[in-house]
Motif scaffolding. Structure first.
Motif, short mmCIF file in Angstrom:
data_model
loop_
_atom_site.label_atom_id
_atom_site.label_comp_id
_atom_site.label_asym_id
_atom_site.label_seq_id
_atom_site.Cartn_x
_atom_site.Cartn_y
_atom_site.Cartn_z
N GLY A 76 -55.49 57.67 22.00
CA GLY A 76 -54.36 57.50 21.09
C GLY A 76 -53.06 57.52 21.86
N PRO A 77 -51.95 57.48 21.16
CA PRO A 77 -50.64 57.42 21.80
C PRO A 77 -50.22 58.76 22.40
N VAL A 78 -49.12 58.73 23.13
CA VAL A 78 -48.53 59.93 23.71
C VAL A 78 -47.30 60.30 22.88
N ILE A 79 -47.30 61.51 22.35
CA ILE A 79 -46.16 62.04 21.61
C ILE A 79 -45.48 63.08 22.49
N ALA A 80 -44.17 62.96 22.66
CA ALA A 80 -43.42 63.93 23.47
C ALA A 80 -42.69 64.92 22.57
N LEU A 159 -40.64 59.89 30.38
CA LEU A 159 -40.93 59.12 29.17
C LEU A 159 -41.96 58.02 29.39
N ASP A 160 -42.47 57.90 30.58
CA ASP A 160 -43.42 56.82 30.86
C ASP A 160 -44.63 56.93 29.94
N GLY A 161 -44.90 55.87 29.20
CA GLY A 161 -46.06 55.84 28.31
C GLY A 161 -45.87 56.55 26.99
N VAL A 162 -44.70 57.14 26.75
CA VAL A 162 -44.46 57.89 25.51
C VAL A 162 -44.20 56.93 24.36
N ALA A 163 -44.86 57.17 23.22
CA ALA A 163 -44.68 56.34 22.03
C ALA A 163 -43.54 56.83 21.17
N GLU A 164 -43.41 58.15 21.02
CA GLU A 164 -42.36 58.76 20.19
C GLU A 164 -41.99 60.11 20.78
#
Length: 400
Positions: A76-80, A159-164
């Motif tokens: 799944g995505p990456v959430i920061a 933030l590399d690869g972060v979706a939100e």
């Protein structure tokens, strides 16, 4: 029907069980605050806690920043999730038993609490990693108070690869247990101005043989206000504040030079972009009218903080399920700045206010950056649960 979702009750209960440890960690940071660009010990303490959770930890990110990665059970995505760590050059006057032991340095903006809150969220999410379809990246940022940390973190790949990305800031004028959100622009842009004025010094008794930079500087201070009052729409808020004017040392001497520094705040990107020309024109022509030479350095720092609609909707929905709709209020706009806005220029996200004030409203609450600023530590568990809930719901749905 209870407005608080059952999972939210369980998450809050888990956060409450962490409360004592979060308070202890926050108080340790509060007693040993570190200024922007010098968060060495704070960074080390944070990294130790994250390593103990078994996370992938990276230190020295954009200076003394720390990141940690939590991988869920599925793709799944990456959430920061982000917290800031730095203190302010303020002498503490709270009288607390855990007050700053470092003269002239204080956690007067609650970044010690933000750090403890994000560590609490990391613990809550680590215990629930099997429910995550994706990853959570925890960003512990240095140097927010000097508007440098977010840019440095981004340049170093945070933030590399972060979706939100999501974050919070404590608010001592809002009772603990409540949150405040706002669509669109929440906080103002922040720019710095530095103005050097050169005249001709001499004896204060014979001003006709001098060119007085103090008089020119005074005229510039007053005229800068017209950049807002006479050049902008009343519906386009902006602030120009001169915070220092340095000139001369003796009462009977006209100095050769004067220097001013100040801050410019706006609430719309198009207004911010037009301010350098406005101020340059006023400064140069007013100085010329007073026979002085002037130089204006306009230093852009952070943009307007604008929340993304989809992310705001997610935050509000998650908070309503966690705390109950009655605990959420609409935030008032503020010209205070936050370099979280730099992240939001690159990826979608949302920042919201976390109440950190007295729950009854009977006690006096000192505002952010005040030497007697304190916060209601009940906000720590609430904040940790709030950030954890945002990531849990976003990644469980797999729709980020």
């Amino acid at each position: 029907m209870n407005p608080i979702h059952e999972d939210g009750q369980k998450l809050l209960a888990s956060a409450e069980r962490l409360a004592d440890s979060l308070v202890a960690f926050r108080r340790d940071l509060h007693a040993e605050p570190e200024l922007s660009l010098d968060e060495r010990e704070t960074s080390s303490k944070v990294a130790e806690q994250l390593t103990g959770l078994g996370l992938e930890v990276r230190t020295g990110v954009g200076g003394y920043g720390v990141t940690a990665e939590l991988h869920g059970s599925g793709p799944g995505p990456v959430i920061a999730l982000r917290a800031d760590m730095d203190a302010l050059p303020v002498t503490e006057e709270t009288g607390l038993p855990f007050a700053s032991r470092r003269p002239g340095v204080m956690h007067a903006c609650g970044h010690d609490a933000h750090t403890a809150i994000l560590l609490g969220a990391a613990r809550l999410l680590t215990e629930r990693r099997e429910r995550l379809n994706g990853s959570v990246r925890f960003l512990f940022q240095a140097a927010e108070e000097v508007n440098a940390g977010a840019k440095a973190m981004i340049a170093d790949g945070a933030l590399d690869g972060v979706a939100e990305i999501y974050g919070l800031h404590n608010l001592p004028t809002l009772p603990a247990g409540k949150i405040a959100t706002r669509a669109g622009a929440l906080m103002g842009s922040v720019d710095r101005i530095e103005i050097d004025i050169e005249g001709k010094g001499g004896h204060g008794a014979i001003p006709d043989q001098c060119i007085d930079p103090i008089v020119a500087a005074s005229a510039i201070v007053l005229s800068l206000q017209t950049a807002v009052s006479r050049e902008l729409s009343p519906f386009a808020p902006a602030v120009v504040t001169v915070g220092s004017l340095q000139a001369g040392e003796a009462n009977n001497v006209i100095p050769h030079r004067a220097r001013l520094t100040g801050t410019v705040r706006t609430f719309a990107p198009e207004v911010q972009s037009g301010m350098p020309e406005r101020l340059e024109r006023l400064v140069m022509r007013i100085a010329e009218g007073h026979r002085c030479r002037a130089e204006l350095r306009y230093i852009p720092q952070t943009p307007v903080l604008v929340n993304h609609d989809d992310c705001l909707v997610h935050v509000e929905s998650a908070m309503d399920r966690l705390l109950g709709r009655e605990q959420r209020v609409q935030a008032e706009p503020t010209m205070a700045g936050e370099d979280f806005s730099v992240y939001l220029q690159r990826v979608p996200g949302c920042l919201f206010w976390l109440g950190s004030g007295p729950e009854t409203g009977a006690e006096q609450a000192f505002g952010l950056h005040h030497p007697r600023f304190t916060l209601n530590e009940a906000c720590l568990a609430v904040g940790a649960a709030a950030l954890a809930a945002i990531a849990l719901e976003r990644l469980a749905a797999g729709q980020a």
